[in-house]
Write a protein that holds these residues in place. Structure first.
Motif, PDB file in Angstrom:
ATOM      1  N   THR A   1       0.829  -1.197   0.000  1.00 16.68           N
ATOM      2  CA  THR A   1       0.000   0.000   0.000  1.00 16.68           C
ATOM      3  C   THR A   1       0.864   1.248   0.000  1.00 16.68           C
ATOM      4  N   ARG A   2       1.924   1.234   0.776  1.00 13.74           N
ATOM      5  CA  ARG A   2       2.842   2.388   0.808  1.00 13.74           C
ATOM      6  C   ARG A   2       3.541   2.589  -0.530  1.00 13.74           C
ATOM      7  N   LEU A   3       3.830   1.500  -1.225  1.00 16.15           N
ATOM      8  CA  LEU A   3       4.521   1.589  -2.510  1.00 16.15           C
ATOM      9  C   LEU A   3       3.563   1.828  -3.673  1.00 16.15           C
ATOM     10  N   GLY A   4       2.252   1.735  -3.432  1.00 17.44           N
ATOM     11  CA  GLY A   4       1.269   1.948  -4.483  1.00 17.44           C
ATOM     12  C   GLY A   4       1.005   0.728  -5.334  1.00 17.44           C
ATOM     13  N   VAL A   5       1.391  -0.448  -4.855  1.00 17.91           N
ATOM     14  CA  VAL A   5       1.163  -1.695  -5.579  1.00 17.91           C
ATOM     15  C   VAL A   5      -0.114  -2.334  -5.025  1.00 17.91           C
ATOM     16  N   PRO A   6      -1.009  -2.828  -5.880  1.00 13.74           N
ATOM     17  CA  PRO A   6      -2.206  -3.487  -5.360  1.00 13.74           C
ATOM     18  C   PRO A   6      -1.848  -4.691  -4.484  1.00 13.74           C
ATOM     19  N   ALA A   7      -2.464  -4.764  -3.322  1.00 11.54           N
ATOM     20  CA  ALA A   7      -2.184  -5.851  -2.381  1.00 11.54           C
ATOM     21  C   ALA A   7      -2.542  -7.206  -2.979  1.00 11.54           C
ATOM     22  N   LEU A   8      -3.491  -7.214  -3.907  1.00 14.92           N
ATOM     23  CA  LEU A   8      -3.889  -8.462  -4.556  1.00 14.92           C
ATOM     24  C   LEU A   8      -2.700  -9.125  -5.239  1.00 14.92           C
ATOM     25  N   LEU A   9      -1.848  -8.334  -5.875  1.00 16.76           N
ATOM     26  CA  LEU A   9      -0.663  -8.895  -6.523  1.00 16.76           C
ATOM     27  C   LEU A   9       0.297  -9.501  -5.511  1.00 16.76           C
ATOM     28  N   VAL A  10       0.429  -8.844  -4.371  1.00 19.52           N
ATOM     29  CA  VAL A  10       1.306  -9.360  -3.318  1.00 19.52           C
ATOM     30  C   VAL A  10       0.789 -10.700  -2.818  1.00 19.52           C
ATOM     31  N   PHE A  11      -0.527 -10.794  -2.575  1.00 16.33           N
ATOM     32  CA  PHE A  11      -1.098 -12.046  -2.096  1.00 16.33           C
ATOM     33  C   PHE A  11      -1.003 -13.147  -3.136  1.00 16.33           C
ATOM     34  N   LEU A  12      -1.150 -12.806  -4.411  1.00  9.92           N
ATOM     35  CA  LEU A  12      -0.975 -13.813  -5.460  1.00  9.92           C
ATOM     36  C   LEU A  12       0.450 -14.335  -5.484  1.00  9.92           C
ATOM     37  N   LEU A  13       1.414 -13.431  -5.341  1.00 11.45           N
ATOM     38  CA  LEU A  13       2.814 -13.835  -5.322  1.00 11.45           C
ATOM     39  C   LEU A  13       3.115 -14.722  -4.113  1.00 11.45           C
ATOM     40  N   ILE A  14       2.619 -14.333  -2.946  1.00  7.54           N
ATOM     41  CA  ILE A  14       2.820 -15.143  -1.737  1.00  7.54           C
ATOM     42  C   ILE A  14       2.165 -16.518  -1.915  1.00  7.54           C
ATOM     43  N   GLY A  15       0.981 -16.539  -2.497  1.00  8.37           N
ATOM     44  CA  GLY A  15       0.301 -17.809  -2.733  1.00  8.37           C
ATOM     45  C   GLY A  15       1.057 -18.720  -3.674  1.00  8.37           C
ATOM     46  N   MET A  16       1.623 -18.149  -4.726  1.00  5.58           N
ATOM     47  CA  MET A  16       2.394 -18.965  -5.666  1.00  5.58           C
ATOM     48  C   MET A  16       3.665 -19.496  -5.021  1.00  5.58           C
ATOM     49  N   LEU A  17       4.343 -18.642  -4.258  1.00 10.15           N
ATOM     50  CA  LEU A  17       5.594 -19.071  -3.628  1.00 10.15           C
ATOM     51  C   LEU A  17       5.380 -20.068  -2.496  1.00 10.15           C
ATOM     52  N   SER A  18       4.199 -20.053  -1.884  1.00  9.45           N
ATOM     53  CA  SER A  18       3.937 -20.977  -0.777  1.00  9.45           C
ATOM     54  C   SER A  18       3.039 -22.137  -1.192  1.00  9.45           C
ATOM     55  N   SER A  19       2.877 -22.345  -2.477  1.00  9.11           N
ATOM     56  CA  SER A  19       2.039 -23.450  -2.944  1.00  9.11           C
ATOM     57  C   SER A  19       2.719 -24.785  -2.635  1.00  9.11           C
ATOM     58  N   PRO A  20       1.929 -25.836  -2.534  1.00 13.91           N
ATOM     59  CA  PRO A  20       2.526 -27.155  -2.271  1.00 13.91           C
ATOM     60  C   PRO A  20       3.544 -27.573  -3.327  1.00 13.91           C
ATOM     61  N   GLU A  21       3.309 -27.181  -4.579  1.00 15.02           N
ATOM     62  CA  GLU A  21       4.258 -27.534  -5.634  1.00 15.02           C
ATOM     63  C   GLU A  21       5.586 -26.811  -5.430  1.00 15.02           C
ATOM     64  N   ALA A  22       5.519 -25.528  -5.035  1.00 17.29           N
ATOM     65  CA  ALA A  22       6.750 -24.764  -4.823  1.00 17.29           C
ATOM     66  C   ALA A  22       7.518 -25.279  -3.609  1.00 17.29           C
ATOM     67  N   LEU A  23       6.800 -25.743  -2.597  1.00 18.57           N
ATOM     68  CA  LEU A  23       7.433 -26.258  -1.386  1.00 18.57           C
ATOM     69  C   LEU A  23       7.652 -27.765  -1.425  1.00 18.57           C
ATOM     70  N   ALA A  24       7.253 -28.406  -2.520  1.00 18.98           N
ATOM     71  CA  ALA A  24       7.389 -29.863  -2.707  1.00 18.98           C
ATOM     72  C   ALA A  24       6.701 -30.638  -1.587  1.00 18.98           C
ATOM     73  N   LEU A  25       5.460 -30.256  -1.273  1.00 19.11           N
ATOM     74  CA  LEU A  25       4.676 -30.951  -0.249  1.00 19.11           C
ATOM     75  C   LEU A  25       3.623 -31.828  -0.922  1.00 19.11           C
ATOM     76  N   PRO A  26       3.397 -33.024  -0.398  1.00 17.67           N
ATOM     77  CA  PRO A  26       2.339 -33.866  -0.954  1.00 17.67           C
ATOM     78  C   PRO A  26       0.965 -33.387  -0.471  1.00 17.67           C
ATOM     79  N   VAL A  27       0.080 -33.079  -1.400  1.00 21.22           N
ATOM     80  CA  VAL A  27      -1.258 -32.600  -1.057  1.00 21.22           C
ATOM     81  C   VAL A  27      -2.270 -33.368  -1.893  1.00 21.22           C
ATOM     82  N   THR A  28      -3.321 -33.850  -1.239  1.00 25.67           N
ATOM     83  CA  THR A  28      -4.381 -34.552  -1.954  1.00 25.67           C
ATOM     84  C   THR A  28      -5.343 -33.539  -2.561  1.00 25.67           C
TER      85      THR A  28
END
Length: 142
Positions: free
Chosen positions: A26-53
């Motif tokens: 918000t301070r940088l003027g970037v939509p928070a939605l993009l930040v959450f999408l990036l965090i979601g992609m980086l913490s996905s089970p595939e990125a962390l190599a976790l087995p998920v059903t």
């Protein structure tokens, strides 16, 4: 397999990280939605190599959707939303419709999907447009 305690800890840490990054965005003027999408992609089970059903992934997706809808409604101030509600709803609805049709047409031509499957894919992808419109309007104080 990850225990419930570890799972709750991971979710809590991701939420805290997301809140901090949202404030920074918000301070940088970037939509928070993009930040959450990036965090979601980086913490996905595939990125962390976790087995998920499939059931676990569906449960996590439903929880995330409920959280997004709740936080969006909870953080909206009716007094600031009311003057631009008509224009915002119009932009959000048209945005969803146009995105669904464009993604559907792309899926039919490029991916070779049939009409109904392509339109379903377009509807799935476009469902976040309304939230994105209101999030951008809120961060820009329009």
């Amino acid at each position: 397999m990850i225990g419930i305690e570890t799972g709750v800890l991971i979710v809590a840490l991701l939420l805290l990280f997301g809140i901090g990054m949202s404030k920074l965005a918000t301070r940088l003027g970037v939509p928070a939605l993009l930040v959450f999408l990036l965090i979601g992609m980086l913490s996905s089970p595939e990125a962390l190599a976790l087995p998920v059903t499939l059931n676990t992934a569906q449960a996590l997706s439903v929880f995330a959707l409920v959280f997004i809808l709740f936080s969006g409604g909870f953080s909206s101030d009716w007094r600031t939303l009311r003057p631009v509600l008509r224009e915002g709803l119009l932009m959000a609805t048209l945005g969803v419709l146009i995105t669904a049709l464009l993604v559907g047409a792309f899926a039919m031509r490029v991916l070779g999907l049939d009409f109904y499957t392509a339109l379903l894919l377009g509807a799935i992808v476009s469902s976040t447009d309304a939230a994105a419109v209101f999030a951008v309007l809120r961060t820009r104080s329009v």
